[in-house]
Design a protein around this motif. Structure first.
Motif, mmCIF file in Angstrom:
data_model
loop_
_atom_site.group_PDB
_atom_site.id
_atom_site.type_symbol
_atom_site.label_atom_id
_atom_site.label_comp_id
_atom_site.label_asym_id
_atom_site.label_seq_id
_atom_site.Cartn_x
_atom_site.Cartn_y
_atom_site.Cartn_z
ATOM 1 N N LYS A 1 -21.540 -34.247 -13.207
ATOM 2 C CA LYS A 1 -21.000 -34.424 -13.842
ATOM 3 C C LYS A 1 -21.725 -34.955 -15.757
ATOM 4 N N LEU B 1 -21.556 -31.045 -16.714
ATOM 5 C CA LEU B 1 -20.739 -30.479 -17.733
ATOM 6 C C LEU B 1 -20.423 -31.148 -18.866
ATOM 7 N N GLU B 2 -21.077 -31.986 -19.261
ATOM 8 C CA GLU B 2 -20.520 -33.096 -19.933
ATOM 9 C C GLU B 2 -21.412 -31.721 -21.101
ATOM 10 N N ALA C 1 -19.736 -28.783 -22.089
ATOM 11 C CA ALA C 1 -18.555 -28.653 -22.876
ATOM 12 C C ALA C 1 -19.358 -29.651 -24.267
ATOM 13 N N LYS C 2 -19.927 -29.985 -24.731
ATOM 14 C CA LYS C 2 -20.860 -30.116 -25.972
ATOM 15 C C LYS C 2 -21.563 -29.188 -26.550
ATOM 16 N N ASP C 3 -21.953 -28.084 -25.828
ATOM 17 C CA ASP C 3 -22.568 -27.499 -26.314
ATOM 18 C C ASP C 3 -21.097 -26.125 -26.946
ATOM 19 N N LYS C 4 -20.587 -26.133 -25.899
ATOM 20 C CA LYS C 4 -18.978 -25.279 -25.835
ATOM 21 C C LYS C 4 -18.248 -25.638 -27.253
ATOM 22 N N ARG C 5 -18.143 -26.851 -27.451
ATOM 23 C CA ARG C 5 -17.663 -27.747 -28.848
ATOM 24 C C ARG C 5 -18.373 -27.326 -30.117
ATOM 25 N N GLN D 1 -24.361 -22.220 -22.678
ATOM 26 C CA GLN D 1 -23.867 -23.144 -22.415
ATOM 27 C C GLN D 1 -24.367 -23.409 -20.523
ATOM 28 N N VAL E 1 -17.533 -21.726 -17.665
ATOM 29 C CA VAL E 1 -17.770 -20.676 -19.005
ATOM 30 C C VAL E 1 -17.649 -19.185 -18.834
#
Length: 83
Positions: free
Chosen positions: A4, A7-8, A11-15, A23, A61
């Motif tokens: 988990k 994945l978080e 997702a933070k890198d993507k944001r 990512q 990704v």
């Protein structure tokens, strides 16, 4: 299945607008830890990287696929002919 936290972090890198390779690096990092703990029987670091990238692709990704077959051969022959 990726953890988990992994994945978080991805997702933070993507944001934050970071590149897909950054990512995917989170997944590779997780797999490196698993290999060191003995969860995977791998012979090389390249295998660990391949497993991590595969998990990243499955998690969504947007990584480019690896060149296979003819494209890979063509690239290597053009590199040789330049020198």
């Amino acid at each position: 299945m990726p953890e988990k936290e992994t994945l978080e972090r991805a997702a933070k890198d993507k944001r934050e607008g970071k590149s897909p390779s950054t990512q995917a690096g989170e997944f590779v990092r997780e797999e490196m830890h698993h290999a060191r703990e003995g969860k995977h029987e791998v012979q090389s670091r390249k295998q660990v990287i391949a497993i991590g990238l595969s998990k990243a692709r499955r998690a969504g990704v947007k990584l480019p696929s690896q060149p296979t077959g003819r494209a890979k051969r063509k690239r290597s022959t053009t590199r040789r002919s330049r020198s």
